[in-house]
Write an enzyme that holds these catalytic residues in place. Structure first.
Site: not given
Length: 223
Positions: A10, A35, A37, A39, A69, A71, A140, A174
């Site tokens: 990540s 990866h 992230d 958000m 990913h 979120m 998660m 993760d």
């Protein structure tokens, strides 16, 4: 298990002011994928970056496998922009979604692989009816939203259940994953390993990645 070990660091706790250099360093250290992230400040109480940053990163790193990913509260909103940024796998949380199959179809039609993500409080059984639409399930092992949290060992029951019921499924973990927790992940059946601070904060990221890989491959080769 007819699955392969894949290590995807990540970049959340990497140097985001020079994301392309930090990402290249991770890939040169042996990472199989990145990866990323994403958000939105709604689904999780933090903000990171969106599709413009991912697109710029893709321009600098044209060949690496990118997993975003997501979120976010409305994953359907970002499918086309992320596809345009040439993301390879679009992993979204099922919790805020009312029509999971529809989003899976949209992601596939946009040319990306489908990842389904579960927060710690979400029972693993709820994902069963969507497995045939997914390329991967992400369990998660911390609450999503921030890096550097403590690994939740009890989440391994979810991984174990998935591996027992879906032997060929890609299962990703993760959150808080590193050399001290990788054996638990590997033995439960995870084959896609996301590791953040344990890799990005290491003096020798390649050695950490090698340690993670060895643990997972040892289990895969035994099965």
């Amino acid at each position: 298990m007819s699955v392969k070990c894949k290590i995807g660091p990540s970049v959340l706790n990497a140097d985001l002011s020079d994301l392309s250099e930090a990402s290249t360093k991770l890939l040169d250290s042996g990472a199989d994928y990145l990866h990323l992230d994403v958000m939105d400040g709604h689904f999780v109480p933090n903000l990171t970056f969106g599709h413009p940053v991912v697109k710029c990163l893709r321009n600098k790193i044209p060949k690496a496998f990118f997993e975003t990913h997501m979120m976010v509260s409305k994953p359907e909103q970002w499918i086309e922009p992320m596809a345009d940024a040439k993301v390879d796998q679009y992993t979204f949380h099922i919790e805020p979604v009312s029509d999971v199959p529809s989003i899976c179809r949209q992601v596939k039609e946009a040319g990306m692989k489908v990842g389904l993500a579960l927060k710690p409080g979400t029972g693993v059984e709820v994902v069963a009816k969507y497995i045939d639409m997914a390329d991967m399930v992400l369990i998660m092992t911390v609450e999503p939203g921030f890096g550097g949290q403590k690994f939740m060992t009890n989440m391994m029951d979810k991984v174990r259940w998935l591996r027992e019921n879906y032997p060929s499924l890609d299962i990703e973990v993760d959150g808080g994953v590193g050399p001290s927790t990788i054996d638990a992940c590997a033995q439960a059946g995870a084959n896609m390993i996301v590791s953040g601070t344990a890799v990005t904060g290491a003096t020798d990221p390649s050695q950490v990645i090698k340690t993670l890989r060895n643990s997972v491959e040892k289990v895969i080769n035994k099965s």
